[in-house]
Design an enzyme around this catalytic site. Structure first.
Site, mmCIF file in Angstrom:
data_model
loop_
_atom_site.group_PDB
_atom_site.id
_atom_site.type_symbol
_atom_site.label_atom_id
_atom_site.label_comp_id
_atom_site.label_asym_id
_atom_site.label_seq_id
_atom_site.Cartn_x
_atom_site.Cartn_y
_atom_site.Cartn_z
ATOM 1 N N ASP A 126 1.304 3.253 11.822
ATOM 2 C CA ASP A 126 1.618 3.455 10.400
ATOM 3 C C ASP A 126 3.077 3.874 10.200
ATOM 4 O OD1 ASP A 126 0.941 3.430 7.714
ATOM 5 O OD2 ASP A 126 -0.911 4.566 8.011
ATOM 6 N N ASP A 182 -1.393 -0.351 0.164
ATOM 7 C CA ASP A 182 -2.838 -0.307 0.446
ATOM 8 C C ASP A 182 -3.665 -1.106 -0.570
ATOM 9 O OD1 ASP A 182 -1.891 1.386 2.322
ATOM 10 O OD2 ASP A 182 -3.321 3.002 1.917
HETATM 11 C C1 GLA Z 1 -1.721 4.297 5.128
HETATM 12 C C2 GLA Z 1 -2.162 2.890 5.550
HETATM 13 C C3 GLA Z 1 -3.670 2.750 5.401
HETATM 14 C C4 GLA Z 1 -4.376 3.818 6.208
HETATM 15 C C5 GLA Z 1 -3.876 5.193 5.810
HETATM 16 C C6 GLA Z 1 -4.388 6.291 6.728
HETATM 17 O O1 GLA Z 1 -1.891 4.491 3.759
HETATM 18 O O2 GLA Z 1 -1.478 1.918 4.800
HETATM 19 O O3 GLA Z 1 -4.070 1.451 5.805
HETATM 20 O O4 GLA Z 1 -4.163 3.584 7.581
HETATM 21 O O5 GLA Z 1 -2.452 5.273 5.844
HETATM 22 O O6 GLA Z 1 -3.922 7.551 6.374
#
Ligand code: GLA
Length: 377
Positions: A126, A182
């Protein structure tokens, strides 16, 4: 070679967020195998954020959360492997993960070694809290740490499309790169994310794929990224078909233990998966694009063995009649060829269509076909 075609699997984040534990993950492994998902191609079971203790141990190693994973992470990885699946885990290029657990910044080689030792096959990495504006170095460093770990580990970079990641991911040893923020379980989110990547798909191909984010198919508003009632089955069809046509990795996000028959049939649709997994991995042509003067999208792909995929997407709230005149893909009406067409949802052969192909597409739905170019009288 890793990621010859778009990686497929299941990831814990969309449904469970931080509420993960050994039992849930092991049950998901059982369902992936027993319900035919592994057979359909979904081979990676990935645990996302929130799996570790908040502190590293005295040697600086990551430690699995003692309550969530009382037998440690190798135990879970061994179980997953014994089922014939591959095991994935999550870390972050900053000192903390997005949810505030220890990240791998400054510990890249140590963590990669730890992942290799417990049997990790896939790392989602991430983008939170990294110390400088650009993070190309951080991703390049982890790619090298994984290669030095002694185990083959697929590198899934989750940088949300920052710094035009599609332009540099392949050269940094990355196998799939999140190109979007997301996803949420709504049709608006599905359309917004997929629309945003139409101009970038030319970079996606064997060894390094554009990841539009994990699937919300079948979530129906439940879980960690749920929004009210989620989407209709038609909208989930649209979502899955688009991810297949766009060659996005297919990472299921719903709870496999409670899915409906419709969701199961969609996620294991052989024809759609075959398009996603086509060995030539060529990106689509947008014959029509609803970003311009049209309110629908016609998408055309060259597949292996002289075949083609044709998909019609109707994001509007009205049923539509959509026509593809073949001159729009460069075929003269007098060329003597037509397409022999099969419906990927019904499996029905629709015969040979000359000069044009037209279909009805319901509101917020899609139609997908596999086609062969044949001599037509
Ligand atoms: C980010 C990523 C998500 C997930 C969250 C976990 O927002 O884009 O896909 O992995 O972190 O905290």
């Amino acid at each position: 070679m890793l990621a010859k075609t778009p990686p497929m699997g299941w990831n814990s984040w969309n449904t469970f967020g931080e509420k993960i534990n050994e039992q849930t993950i092991m049950e998901m492994a059982d369902f992936m195998v027993d319900k035919g998902f592994l057979k359909a191609g979904y081979e990676y079971l990935v645990i996302d954020d929130c799996w570790s203790e908040k502190q590293r141990d005295k040697k600086g190693n990551l430690v699995a959360d003692h309550e969530k994973f009382p037998n440690g992470m190798k135990y879970v990885a061994d179980y997953v492997h014994a089922k014939g699946l591959k095991f994935g885990i999550y870390s972050c290029c900053g000192p903390l993960t997005c949810a505030g657990y220890p990240g791998s910044f400054g510990h890249e080689f140590q963590d990669a070694k730890f992942f290799a030792e417990i049997g990790v096959d896939f790392l989602k990495y991430d983008n939170c809290y990294h110390p400088s504006a650009s993070n190309k170095l951080g991703y390049n460093r982890m790619a090298m740490a994984l290669k030095a770990s002694g185990r083959e580990i697929l590198f899934s970079a989750c940088n949300w499309g920052n710094e035009k990641v599609w332009e540099w991911a392949r050269s940094r040893g990355i196998h799939m790169y999140r190109s979007t923020g997301d996803i949420f379980d709504s049709f608006e989110s599905i359309c917004r994310l997929s629309e945003s990547q139409k101009p970038n798909l030319g970079y996606s191909g064997t060894g390094c794929f554009n990841d539009i984010d994990m699937l919300v198919v079948g979530m129906k508003g439940k879980g960690n990224v749920g929004i009210e009632s989620g989407c209709t089955d038609a909208q989930y069809r649209y979502h899955f078909a688009m991810w297949c046509m766009f060659m996005s990795p297919l990472m299921i996000g719903c709870d496999l233990r409670t899915i409906s028959d419709e969701t199961h049939a969609l996620l294991t649709n052989k024809e759609l998966i075959a398009i996603n997994q086509d060995e030539e991995a060529r990106p689509p042509i947008f014959v029509r694009d609803n970003r311009g003067q049209h309110d629908n999208t016609i998408c055309f792909r060259h597949l292996a063995n002289g075949e083609y995929a044709i998909a019609f997407f109707n994001p509007s709230d009205k049923d539509k009649h959509i026509m593809l005149p073949y001159y729009e893909i460069g075929l003269d009406p007098l060329c003597g060829y037509g397409f022999k067409i099969r419906d990927c949802f019904t499996g029905k052969n629709l015969g040979v269509h000359k000069e044009f192909f037209d279909v009805k597409v319901a509101a917020g739905d899609c139609r997908v076909f596999r086609a062969q170019l044949v001599k037509a009288k």
